[in-house]
Scaffold this motif. Structure first.
Motif, PDB file in Angstrom:
ATOM      1  N   ASP A 371       0.878  -1.161   0.000  1.00 11.17           N
ATOM      2  CA  ASP A 371       0.000   0.000   0.000  1.00 11.17           C
ATOM      3  C   ASP A 371       0.920   1.216   0.000  1.00 11.17           C
ATOM      4  N   GLU A 372       0.890   1.992  -1.082  1.00  9.81           N
ATOM      5  CA  GLU A 372       1.883   3.036  -1.287  1.00  9.81           C
ATOM      6  C   GLU A 372       1.866   4.096  -0.190  1.00  9.81           C
ATOM      7  N   THR A 373       0.674   4.517   0.233  1.00  7.28           N
ATOM      8  CA  THR A 373       0.583   5.573   1.246  1.00  7.28           C
ATOM      9  C   THR A 373       1.122   5.089   2.590  1.00  7.28           C
ATOM     10  N   ARG A 374       0.709   3.912   2.987  1.00  6.57           N
ATOM     11  CA  ARG A 374       1.161   3.385   4.279  1.00  6.57           C
ATOM     12  C   ARG A 374       2.646   3.067   4.248  1.00  6.57           C
ATOM     13  N   LEU A 375       3.147   2.627   3.104  1.00  7.19           N
ATOM     14  CA  LEU A 375       4.577   2.358   2.981  1.00  7.19           C
ATOM     15  C   LEU A 375       5.370   3.657   3.100  1.00  7.19           C
ATOM     16  N   GLY A 376       4.831   4.734   2.550  1.00 10.02           N
ATOM     17  CA  GLY A 376       5.494   6.031   2.707  1.00 10.02           C
ATOM     18  C   GLY A 376       5.586   6.435   4.168  1.00 10.02           C
ATOM     19  N   GLN A 377       4.541   6.136   4.941  1.00 13.53           N
ATOM     20  CA  GLN A 377       4.583   6.462   6.373  1.00 13.53           C
ATOM     21  C   GLN A 377       5.682   5.683   7.080  1.00 13.53           C
ATOM     22  N   VAL A 378       5.855   4.412   6.705  1.00 18.31           N
ATOM     23  CA  VAL A 378       6.916   3.606   7.306  1.00 18.31           C
ATOM     24  C   VAL A 378       8.278   4.244   7.048  1.00 18.31           C
ATOM     25  N   PHE A 379       8.523   4.647   5.797  1.00 14.54           N
ATOM     26  CA  PHE A 379       9.819   5.221   5.451  1.00 14.54           C
ATOM     27  C   PHE A 379      10.039   6.568   6.140  1.00 14.54           C
TER      28      PHE A 379
END
Length: 627
Positions: A371-379
């Protein structure tokens, strides 16, 4: 009924051999054969497997009884009793090499022969049972997974099984004191553990958890004395490797905590979203109404838009909290991992200003299921933590790498040259609510949320660290089963939620907060460069200096040090505004810190009161000042 023992008689004198045979039969023994040469003795022993060999030392022809006995003992392990009329030292020394059970001088009486043979057979039976026990014990020690070491009464190592040799240095085990062979450390404090010597043991001595040297293996220790009739023979040390057991236990504990936290997070998110819904609705309604009024100041509309953005961010956070209870969130099967990663680097570059440059090397990796948005939050979370871990001075670097692992999945690593973490902190960093930051700075949810998000995407996140040398976080994501390699991203790309002008908006918001209404008598000047700020202060001494902790070129703390050196009279007018940065290392080193520090987010009235107190005047009704 007990079987009759069979005796092989080796005697080259016929009359003597016949007399011995008769005596044996009368004493209740069986005779399986009589031979007169060493060669025949070996052949007959192989064929008849006697219980005992009665061997004359001096035989005719080639070889003697000692040579025959050596071969019989080596091949058949049969007990030997010598018959001889010679008791010279040389003969006795040669005979001892075959380990005979008895030595009978000719001539002998029948009673002597009976007692010698019975004692020899009894002793041989005992020795055989002992050897069987030794073989059984040896096989057991070779097979068990625990490390076993035996030591003598003085503490020197005598034996070690394969598991012990694998755990310790095999070249430095035997014929050495145990204190040199085994370096035990406390599991969490790294303090040395000293085992008592065998002579001071009063029973089993146990250590529940320890590490061997600087390694990561966790072991338990049990040291027990070996005593025979109050005589200390030594001690046995059993070392059990608990590393895998601890890992499984920690995984179960984390899973249980995450399950509990997931239920709580879902309830909290529901309670937050209810009031957030009407706050956001009213803000959007007000913003639309003000847009239709041509007389509305642009600053008011900007303030409302930023409030809406803040509500959107809160909504995203609550959705991520609910991810603990929704691990099966839908994912895209063809996500370019460089897209959310580039966005996260762009966002966090603002956090890193004045502290470090975020470097990246993107490899040729396949698309991932994510999930691109949630993955961005992880990074963003990993990069923010990396920047905050950097020291105030010294090497300050954050590096991001992407690559494909041997299984074809995608690895994203975030490394820093920060202060690092010890074993205790490293073991708990993914626990919900665990944080090493001061109260009010961190909630302890960031990494636990990251772990839940990555797990829901079918991946994993791991961490390694060395105190004083930095940390490395690795996110592994499953590759798309129907995708091809994605070339490295050449240019930064913004996700829909990215705000390229966020820093300029924050600067305008700070100016509005310091001067909330045009009628208030205050002259507010803003600068975006630390160097420009220092040049402006050299030309005009402002009443109050509000400086962000994270600035281009220099950090807010470095700006304060420069002001303190060049214009010490302005140091007490300096306010360091921070969104969470801490300066414990600088304080511990005795470096000067600003007297006034303001933590974001803050109430505007608190800022105005602080400005008024520092300037020595109220913002309403007095002569104009400067900030």
């Amino acid at each position: 009924m007990k079987a009759q023992p069979n005796i092989l008689v080796v005697e080259d004198e016929g009359i003597t051999a016949w007399d011995i045979e008769q005596s044996l039969v009368e004493l209740g023994f069986g005779v399986c054969g009589i031979v007169g040469t060493a060669e025949d003795a070996v052949i007959k022993a192989r064929a008849s497997s006697p219980d005992l060999v009665l061997m004359d030392i001096r035989l005719q022809r080639k070889g003697d009884g000692i040579e025959a006995a050596l071969q019989i003992r080596r091949e058949l392990d049969l007990p030997i009793v010598y018959l001889t009329s010679h008791n010279d030292r040389e003969t006795l020394d040669r005979a001892k090499q075959t380990e005979p059970l008895a030595y009978l001088l000719k001539p002998f009486r029948r009673g002597e022969l009976q007692s010698v043979l019975e004692m020899a057979l009894h002793r041989h039976a005992i020795e055989r049972r002992l050897r069987e026990r030794e073989r059984l014990l040896s096989t057991t020690l070779q097979s068990i997974g625990d490390a076993v070491v035996t030591i003598d009464p003085d503490g020197w190592v005598t034996t070690a099984n394969p598991a012990a040799l694998a755990l310790l240095d095999p070249d430095r085990v035997f014929a050495r004191p145990l204190t040199e062979v085994l370096d035990l450390r406390e599991e969490w404090t790294d303090d040395p553990i000293h085992l008592p010597p065998p002579r001071r043991l009063r029973g089993a001595h146990e250590v529940a958890g320890a590490r061997i040297g600087t390694g990561k293996r966790v072991v338990s220790i049990q040291l027990s004395p070996v005593v025979d009739d109050d005589e200390l023979l030594g001690a046995v040390l059993v070392i059990r490797d608990l590393t895998r057991e601890r890992d499984v236990q920690q995984q179960l504990e984390v899973a249980d905590r995450l399950s509990t936290f997931g239920m709580m997070a879902s309830a909290v998110s529901h309670e937050i979203n209810n009031p957030l819904a009407y706050v956001l609705g009213n803000l959007q309604y007000s913003l639309e109404a003000l847009r239709r009024e041509s007389s509305t100041p642009p600053e008011v509309q900007d303030a409302l838009r930023e409030a809406v953005d803040g509500c959107d961010r809160i909504a995203r956070i609550t959705r991520d909290l609910r991810s603990f209870n929704r691990p099966d969130a839908p994912v895209d099967d063809r996500v370019d991992v460089h897209r959310p990663l580039t966005w996260a680097i762009d966002v966090c570059s603002q956090v890193a200003l004045g502290r470090a440059e975020i470097q990246h090397r993107f490899g040729d990796v396949p698309p991932v299921r994510a999930d691109e948005t949630r993955l961005g939050q992880v990074f963003v979370n990993l990069l923010t933590n990396a920047v905050q871990a950097l020291p105030e001075r010294g090497v300050r670097r954050v590096e991001v790498l992407t690559r494909t692992d041997p299984q074809g999945d995608v690895e994203v690593s975030v490394s820093d040259t920060g202060v690092g973490m010890n074993e205790l902190v490293l073991s708990r960093i993914f626990d919900p609510f665990y944080t090493t930051k001061p109260p009010g700075i961190g909630t302890g949810l960031g990494l636990s949320v990251c772990r839940a998000i990555v797990a829901s995407l079918g991946g994993r996140i791991t961490a390694s660290s060395t105190p004083g040398s930095g940390s490395v976080f690795v996110v592994t994501l499953p590759r798309s089963r129907r995708g091809v390699s994605t070339p490295p991203s050449a240019e930064p790309r913004q996700l829909p939620n990215a705000r390229p002008r966020a820093r300029r908006r924050r600067r305008r918001r700070g100016a509005r907060t310091a001067r909330p209404h045009p009628a208030e008598a205050a002259d507010v000047t803003t600068e975006r460069s630390a160097q420009a700020t220092l040049e402006r202060l050299a030309r005009r001494p402002y009443d109050v200096i509000l400086c962000d902790a994270l600035m281009p070129e220099l950090s807010g703390l470095e700006v304060f040090r420069t002001i303190r050196e060049r214009q010490p009279e302005l140091a007490e007018r300096f306010v360091l505004v921070t969104g969470g940065a801490t300066f414990e290392e600088a304080a511990a080193a005795g470096e000067p810190l600003p007297t006034h520090r303001l933590l974001k987010p803050f109430d505007p009235s608190r800022l105005r009161a602080l400005v008024a107190r520092i300037a020595g005047q109220r913002l309403r009704g007095d002569a104009p000042g400067g900030a």
